[in-house]
Design an enzyme around this catalytic site. Structure first.
Site, PDB file in Angstrom:
ATOM      1  N   LYS A 167       0.846  -1.192   0.000  1.00  0.00           N
ATOM      2  CA  LYS A 167       0.000   0.000   0.000  1.00  0.00           C
ATOM      3  C   LYS A 167       0.880   1.241   0.000  1.00  0.00           C
ATOM      4  O   LYS A 167       1.977   1.182   0.550  1.00  0.00           O
ATOM      5  CB  LYS A 167      -0.956   0.030   1.201  1.00  0.00           C
ATOM      6  CG  LYS A 167      -0.325  -0.125   2.579  1.00  0.00           C
ATOM      7  CD  LYS A 167       0.246   0.916   3.391  1.00  0.00           C
ATOM      8  CE  LYS A 167       0.236   2.335   3.327  1.00  0.00           C
ATOM      9  NZ  LYS A 167       1.067   2.975   4.405  1.00  0.00           N
ATOM     10  N   ASP A 210       0.904   8.789   4.204  1.00  0.00           N
ATOM     11  CA  ASP A 210       1.402   7.402   4.201  1.00  0.00           C
ATOM     12  C   ASP A 210       0.758   6.605   5.342  1.00  0.00           C
ATOM     13  O   ASP A 210       0.166   5.554   5.092  1.00  0.00           O
ATOM     14  CB  ASP A 210       2.938   7.359   4.266  1.00  0.00           C
ATOM     15  CG  ASP A 210       3.455   5.932   4.352  1.00  0.00           C
ATOM     16  OD1 ASP A 210       3.466   5.231   3.327  1.00  0.00           O
ATOM     17  OD2 ASP A 210       3.811   5.478   5.472  1.00  0.00           O
TER      18      ASP A 210
END
Ligand code: NAP
Length: 311
Positions: free
Chosen positions: A91, A169
């Protein structure tokens, strides 16, 4: 019984060492046969300097796992798909939505499985939150994802570069949970991004969102949090509140012999990946990435004071 899927991993950094390698070793049906790293090797596994060399040296690889930062992953993802390999993306699945769409199309053309992993969705607490929310009329959701970047990302210069996501993030993990828990679509209304003058990505973000049905959702991501670290989502339904907490610090609290929540998430993801490959399916949900992209599109960026992570 089917043979184990032969896998090659690219980008031997923190998450690859901490979670991918042990999860592959643990997973029935998965076998690590090669790694590609610019400077590291793994004992007893064929090691190559890059993906091209890895694919040439081990043409029997069936699946490739990409663990580099998102902004350097696209060319490798495309090369792996063109070589006919199934693909597991860390991811977030890309640095832009358009590149992820290109990968989805290419995987379909090549007849291989594409897995855009969102590890936070594999936490057992996500299904508990979902169960709680589906049996109530939600009135409000508040996300607080506040951590100390100096503690969790020391020396990771890429997170501050364009395409490195900055505080998104970790924040995108919260958005991946939110979009997995709620049945309705979530849309972005407004956002404020605070970007240090010496960096390309935000250190703090406020997002105002709402479900398509009109339930307000607010999110605050902040990387300047010292003291207690906070990763929580409050789901409110009138007077009732469900507090979802991600155990980011749980490695420190995990007893010897027990697996951390993150380890369990990665094991579950590899089970999922093996199932996807065996059934010829893909799993790519861009909803969390879309909200981040929308925050950049619709939000206001404010330049703030310089930030150095060594101070
Ligand atoms: P990292 O350790 O800083 O970097 C991962 C590896 O990617 C590096 O060791 C390097 O591998 C390769 N790499 C780094 N910069 C590169 C560049 N400019 N060009 C080509 N390769 C480069 O990062 P990480 O923490 O493992 O995170 C990687 C991905 O996993 C991110 O998307 C992150 O969001 C996700 N993730 C991280 C965590 C975590 O706890 N750290 C948790 C879940 C997900 P080689 O030196 O082997 O070539």
């Amino acid at each position: 019984m089917s043979h184990a899927i032969r896998m090659g991993l690219v980008g031997l950094g923190k998450i690859a060492r901490d979670e991918h390698l042990p999860a592959i070793a643990f997973t029935e049906g998965a076998e690590l046969v090669a790694i590609a790293s610019r400077n590291a090797e793994v004992e007893d596994v064929a090691s190559f300097p890059d993906l091209t060399a890895m694919l040439a040296g081990r043409p029997d690889i069936e699946a490739v796992i990409l663990c580099q930062p998102p902004h350097v992953r696209y060319e490798a993802a495309r090369a792996a798909l063109l070589a006919g390999k199934h693909l597991f993306l860390e991811k977030p699945p890309g640095a832009t939505l358009s590149e992820v769409e290109a990968l989805i199309r290419l995987a379909r053309q090549q007849g291989v499985s594409l897995f855009a992993s969102w590890h936070s969705r594999y936490s057992a607490s996500v299904s508990c939150a979902r169960q709680w929310c589906t049996t109530r009329r939600l009135t409000r959701v508040q996300i607080d994802w506040k951590e100390d970047v100096r503690r969790w990302h020391p020396g990771q210069d890429w997170i501050w570069e364009a395409g490195g996501f900055g505080v998104f993030d970790p924040g995108i993990n919260a958005l991946s949970i939110l979009t997995a828990v709620l049945d309705d679509n979530v849309r972005l209304i407004d956002a404020t991004l605070q970007v240090p003058a010496n960096r390309a990505t935000p250190i703090a973000v406020d997002m105002a969102m709402a479900t398509a049905g009109g339930i307000p959702v607010a999110a605050t991501f902040d990387w300047r949090q010292t003291g207690p670290q906070i990763w929580q989502i409050m789901f409110e339904a009138g007077d009732e509140t469900y507090r979802f907490v991600q155990g980011g610090e749980d490695a420190a609290h995990t007893l010897a012999g027990q697996e951390s929540a993150l380890t369990q998430e990665y094991r579950a993801m590899y089970r999922r990946f093996v199932d996807l490959v065996r059934s010829g399916e893909s799993d790519v949900d861009v909803a969390p990435l879309q909200l981040v992209a929308d925050a950049y599109l619709r939000g206001t960026s404010r330049t703030i004071e310089l930030f150095e992570d060594w101070k």
